[in-house]
Enzyme design. Structure first.
Site, PDB file in Angstrom:
ATOM      1  N   HIS A 113     -79.285  53.395  29.672  1.00 46.06           N
ATOM      2  CA  HIS A 113     -78.311  54.236  30.368  1.00 46.06           C
ATOM      3  C   HIS A 113     -78.563  54.252  31.874  1.00 46.06           C
ATOM      4  O   HIS A 113     -77.617  54.266  32.671  1.00 46.06           O
ATOM      5  CB  HIS A 113     -78.351  55.657  29.814  1.00 46.06           C
ATOM      6  CG  HIS A 113     -77.807  55.780  28.423  1.00 46.06           C
ATOM      7  ND1 HIS A 113     -76.604  55.230  28.051  1.00 46.06           N
ATOM      8  CD2 HIS A 113     -78.307  56.391  27.303  1.00 46.06           C
ATOM      9  CE1 HIS A 113     -76.364  55.486  26.776  1.00 46.06           C
ATOM     10  NE2 HIS A 113     -77.383  56.184  26.298  1.00 46.06           N
ATOM     11  N   ASP A 123     -69.612  50.265  27.961  1.00 43.46           N
ATOM     12  CA  ASP A 123     -70.240  50.207  26.646  1.00 43.46           C
ATOM     13  C   ASP A 123     -71.323  49.129  26.617  1.00 43.46           C
ATOM     14  O   ASP A 123     -71.174  48.080  27.259  1.00 43.46           O
ATOM     15  CB  ASP A 123     -69.183  49.911  25.586  1.00 43.46           C
ATOM     16  CG  ASP A 123     -69.700  50.130  24.167  1.00 43.46           C
ATOM     17  OD1 ASP A 123     -70.639  50.939  23.991  1.00 43.46           O
ATOM     18  OD2 ASP A 123     -69.175  49.495  23.250  1.00 43.46           O
ATOM     19  N   LEU A 145     -60.582  54.788  47.974  1.00 45.51           N
ATOM     20  CA  LEU A 145     -60.553  54.526  46.540  1.00 45.51           C
ATOM     21  C   LEU A 145     -60.724  55.842  45.809  1.00 45.51           C
ATOM     22  O   LEU A 145     -61.572  56.664  46.175  1.00 45.51           O
ATOM     23  CB  LEU A 145     -61.680  53.570  46.137  1.00 45.51           C
ATOM     24  CG  LEU A 145     -61.865  53.372  44.622  1.00 45.51           C
ATOM     25  CD1 LEU A 145     -60.735  52.494  44.069  1.00 45.51           C
ATOM     26  CD2 LEU A 145     -63.214  52.744  44.303  1.00 45.51           C
TER      27      LEU A 145
END
Length: 245
Positions: free
Chosen positions: A46, A29, A140
């Site tokens: 973004h 955020d 991962l």
């Protein structure tokens, strides 16, 4: 089912908990505020946010995190201005092309969690291609929550359970968990939210039942390896009892 389950039959005790979080989730955020503070466009924010992902994933590998889930696009984000949504779709595609293949070379398996039917066909193809190309990686697990909402996930799980014909008396937590979007995704030990907001915004409502939370004022594009390590250290300092003593 979660790789690190917590059930009443198998209670977790603080003495057996790891010093480091093995499964971490992050609410990404602050991109728009980051851009505004610099006189840039929301799309620029973004894009800066998309570039912030790679060092976080690499740091997660370094500190021994096994599962990393990131909240990239929520079901509510469709209500944003059409030009911003269109830019976000383009940025997702750019990120897949630019960043994630290199991470795959480091052993990162990438999967998308949520709906896909509302995404452009070209983006759905990229998402599926990346999942297929990294299916054999195991260093991962990177989960990207796309068109995701925790309430929508639970509604769809309830619908699937009802359609399966299971008797109401047989429905338990295990059955609900098996009907979530990604039953194999481990419940997060730690949930991090950037930008100073003190809420989880419909993210992993079921999975975060026993998670620890860290909220930071840092905007997502500025959230780097040091901030992640600080959050991990904060987690390690806490004592978790899961309702026990």
């Amino acid at each position: 089912m979660s790789a690190f389950p917590h059930t009443d039959a198998d209670p977790l005790h603080e003495q057996s908990l790891p010093d480091a979080a093995r499964a971490v989730a992050i609410v990404l955020d602050g991109n728009a505020r980051w851009a505004e503070s610099r006189g840039q466009t929301v799309a620029d924010g973004h894009r800066a946010g998309s570039r912030a992902l790679r060092p976080i994933v690499e740091t997660a590998i370094d500190v021994g995190i096994e599962s990393l889930a990131v909240y990239a696009f929520s079901t509510e984000n469709w209500s944003r201005p059409p030009e911003e949504v269109e830019a976000l779709m383009e940025i997702f595609g750019e990120t897949i092309d630019r960043e994630l293949p290199d991470l795959a070379a480091q052993g990162v398996r990438t999967r998308f969690v949520g709906r896909r039917d509302r995404a452009p066909a070209w983006l759905r193809e990229k998402m599926a291609g990346l999942e297929q190309a990294t299916a054999d990686r195991s260093r991962l697990n990177l989960w990207i929550a796309f068109d995701y909402g925790g309430r929508a996930e639970l509604v769809e799980a309830a619908r699937r359970i009802a359609e399966s014909g299971v008797d109401a008396e047989e429905i338990d937590e295990d059955i609900v968990a098996r009907n979530l979007y990604a039953p194999e995704m481990p419940d997060p030990d730690l949930v991090i939210r950037t930008s100073g907001e003190l809420r989880i915004s419909n993210f992993l409502l079921w999975q975060s039942a026993y998670a620890e939370f860290v909220f930071t004022e840092t905007l997502w594009p500025d959230f780097g390896p040091r901030e992640l390590r600080d959050a991990i250290e904060d987690y390690a300092s806490r004592r978790r009892r899961f309702g026990g003593r």
